[in-house]
Design a protein around this motif. Structure first.
Motif, PDB file in Angstrom:
ATOM      1  N   UNK A  12      17.194   4.376  14.350  1.00 56.80           N
ATOM      2  CA  UNK A  12      18.107   3.283  14.029  1.00 56.80           C
ATOM      3  C   UNK A  12      18.319   3.187  12.521  1.00 56.80           C
ATOM      4  N   UNK A  13      17.234   3.261  11.756  1.00 60.66           N
ATOM      5  CA  UNK A  13      17.347   3.185  10.300  1.00 60.66           C
ATOM      6  C   UNK A  13      18.194   4.337   9.766  1.00 60.66           C
ATOM      7  N   UNK A  14      17.984   5.535  10.309  1.00 64.31           N
ATOM      8  CA  UNK A  14      18.778   6.691   9.869  1.00 64.31           C
ATOM      9  C   UNK A  14      20.245   6.496  10.211  1.00 64.31           C
ATOM     10  N   UNK A  15      20.510   6.030  11.443  1.00 61.42           N
ATOM     11  CA  UNK A  15      21.886   5.843  11.863  1.00 61.42           C
ATOM     12  C   UNK A  15      22.615   4.783  11.072  1.00 61.42           C
ATOM     13  N   UNK A  16      21.898   3.744  10.614  1.00 57.83           N
ATOM     14  CA  UNK A  16      22.526   2.660   9.863  1.00 57.83           C
ATOM     15  C   UNK A  16      22.492   2.907   8.365  1.00 57.83           C
ATOM     16  N   UNK A  17      21.863   3.998   7.950  1.00 62.07           N
ATOM     17  CA  UNK A  17      21.794   4.293   6.520  1.00 62.07           C
ATOM     18  C   UNK A  17      20.913   3.324   5.762  1.00 62.07           C
ATOM     19  N   UNK A  18      19.845   2.850   6.411  1.00 54.42           N
ATOM     20  CA  UNK A  18      18.945   1.889   5.778  1.00 54.42           C
ATOM     21  C   UNK A  18      17.581   2.539   5.561  1.00 54.42           C
ATOM     22  N   UNK A  19      16.963   2.332   4.398  1.00 56.46           N
ATOM     23  CA  UNK A  19      15.590   2.817   4.220  1.00 56.46           C
ATOM     24  C   UNK A  19      14.646   2.056   5.134  1.00 56.46           C
ATOM     25  N   UNK A  20      13.748   2.776   5.771  1.00 57.00           N
ATOM     26  CA  UNK A  20      12.813   2.168   6.720  1.00 57.00           C
ATOM     27  C   UNK A  20      11.480   1.892   6.029  1.00 57.00           C
ATOM     28  N   UNK A  21      11.027   0.654   6.117  1.00 58.27           N
ATOM     29  CA  UNK A  21       9.716   0.265   5.599  1.00 58.27           C
ATOM     30  C   UNK A  21       8.871  -0.196   6.771  1.00 58.27           C
ATOM     31  N   UNK A  22       7.820   0.546   7.065  1.00 60.11           N
ATOM     32  CA  UNK A  22       6.952   0.221   8.194  1.00 60.11           C
ATOM     33  C   UNK A  22       5.677  -0.444   7.686  1.00 60.11           C
ATOM     34  N   UNK A  23       5.377  -1.594   8.257  1.00 54.50           N
ATOM     35  CA  UNK A  23       4.174  -2.335   7.910  1.00 54.50           C
ATOM     36  C   UNK A  23       3.401  -2.583   9.200  1.00 54.50           C
ATOM     37  N   UNK A  24       2.178  -2.058   9.272  1.00 51.23           N
ATOM     38  CA  UNK A  24       1.323  -2.280  10.435  1.00 51.23           C
ATOM     39  C   UNK A  24       0.648  -3.633  10.243  1.00 51.23           C
ATOM     40  N   UNK A  25       1.126  -4.636  10.982  1.00 48.38           N
ATOM     41  CA  UNK A  25       0.680  -6.007  10.735  1.00 48.38           C
ATOM     42  C   UNK A  25      -0.814  -6.174  10.929  1.00 48.38           C
ATOM     43  N   UNK A  26      -1.380  -5.442  11.882  1.00 46.91           N
ATOM     44  CA  UNK A  26      -2.779  -5.671  12.239  1.00 46.91           C
ATOM     45  C   UNK A  26      -3.760  -5.182  11.187  1.00 46.91           C
ATOM     46  N   UNK A  27      -3.342  -4.323  10.263  1.00 48.55           N
ATOM     47  CA  UNK A  27      -4.267  -3.792   9.257  1.00 48.55           C
ATOM     48  C   UNK A  27      -4.087  -4.491   7.915  1.00 48.55           C
TER      49      UNK A  27
END
Length: 395
Positions: free
Chosen positions: A61-76
């Motif tokens: 989805x991020x690639x298709x929308x041209x948005x940089x993806x920032x992943x944050x693992x909430x539990x850690x």
């Protein structure tokens, strides 16, 4: 066999070939619901079992929308990673103690746009969930406000399959559009073969925007006027509080989704996913039924020009429309309106299932007065003999 230094580049080439995939336009209600909620700038929470592709969907989805993806693992993360760490300056008494944001938030602000993916939300402890409240609703991380170009999507596993999972707190759950994420066998097989569905933002018709807003407000406000007890209904059980439930906040989100769905012309199935994922199954289905009734043709318009009548194709909506026509004649009966109603039934017979006409015809026959002759249109309705006997019996 040992993997030598010479073979590592070759292994990397093989991995690159395996990970090189393409996309194709493909009908996908789940993906369409997700992209519409993202376009509406509403936080989305994807619920699904581990390993079914939630993270891969967000990457695509991020690639298709041209948005940089920032992943944050909430539990850690610690609560301070979202609320900010206090930084003591030269004169705290005069300047206060600002809350320094984490680096991922600073990078999003610098980029001015992005897709913030909060993964493993159901394994975040209550203290972390509380710290996420301002991030999800107010878009604030410490002293920073995330720019309008940042969209928020989260993912969670059901407690039964989450590692040391927690129930989602009611305040946090009520800030999301909840979508149940499943997989389709054909999509997975085709994706593993190198082609996945393409995620694109919905196309909004600019000319329809004012009408879409008016329709959404009429639908949601009219429904809540008729069902005031559903304005706010906190579920009794802790598990249900961690899902979608009705509140003024979630109804506001629902209104926005109905407007976007109308402007984009999405299917009823997609709208159903979004509405039920915001206020829950029961209130959501009631709202959808209310919207269906709003979209029914005006009985008086049909009676004024039966030959031009355009009736709904769905059987339940067509039946409700015909019932509305008969009810309009019953409330204000006269010979011309009674004859026009028969013409509407003939139109329904010509354009749809004959069985839907029988009950309205029987009811209309019972409204006949002695001085009204049997209309010529009755000859075109089947079965003619049965209908004639019902008209004669109603005298």
């Amino acid at each position: 066999m040992m993997l030598s230094d010479r073979n590592i580049p070759i292994a990397d080439d093989l991995i690159a070939l395996l990970t090189a995939t393409g996309t194709e336009p493909r009908p996908d209600n789940q993906l369409e619901a997700l992209t519409l909620a993202v376009a509406a700038d509403l936080p989305v929470l994807l619920w699904g079992e581990p390993g079914i592709g939630k993270t891969a969907t967000l990457e695509q989805l991020a690639t298709g929308l041209g948005l940089p993806l920032t992943t944050v693992i909430a539990s850690v993360h610690e609560p301070s990673d979202f609320a900010g760490l206090p930084v003591v300056g030269d004169d705290p008494a005069a300047q206060g103690v600002p809350m320094a944001p984490p680096d991922w938030a600073v990078q999003l602000v610098r980029a001015g746009k992005g897709l913030l993916f909060l993964d493993e939300l159901s394994t975040a402890p209550p203290a972390v969930q509380a710290a996420l409240l301002r991030v999800v609703l107010e878009r604030r991380v410490g002293a920073l406000r995330l720019p309008p170009g940042v969209r928020i999507v989260a993912a969670a596993n059901p407690r039964s399959s989450a590692a040391d999972g927690w129930e989602l707190s009611a305040p946090l759950a009520n800030r999301f559009v909840h979508l149940q994420w499943t997989y389709e066998h054909e999509v997975v097989v085709r994706g593993l073969n190198g082609t996945w569905p393409r995620a694109v933002l919905p196309r909004l018709d600019p000319d329809s925007l004012p009408g879409a807003v008016a329709r959404a407000r009429r639908a949601v406000c009219g429904f809540l006027e008729a069902r005031p007890t559903l304005v706010h209904r906190l579920p009794d059980s802790e598990a249900r509080r961690g899902g979608p439930w009705p509140s003024p906040r979630s109804w506001d989100m629902t209104l926005r989704l109905v407007a976007f769905a109308t402007a984009a012309g999405v299917s009823r199935e997609v709208l159903s996913m979004l509405v039920r994922g915001t206020v829950g199954d029961g209130p959501g289905l009631e709202l959808l039924a209310f919207i269906d009734r709003l979209d029914l043709p005006d009985p008086e318009t049909l009676l004024a020009d039966p030959a031009a009548a355009v009736l709904p194709q769905r059987g339940d909506l067509r039946q409700a429309t015909l019932d509305g026509v008969i009810e309009a004649v019953r409330k204000r009966p006269d010979r011309a309106r009674w004859d026009a109603a028969w013409a509407v039934l003939v139109r329904a017979l010509e354009t749809g299932a004959p069985d839907l006409v029988v009950v309205p015809a029987s009811t209309l026959a019972a409204l006949r007065r002695d001085e009204w002759p049997v209309p010529a249109e009755l000859e075109r309705l089947a079965p003619v003999a049965t209908l004639r006997r019902r008209v004669a019996a109603a005298r």
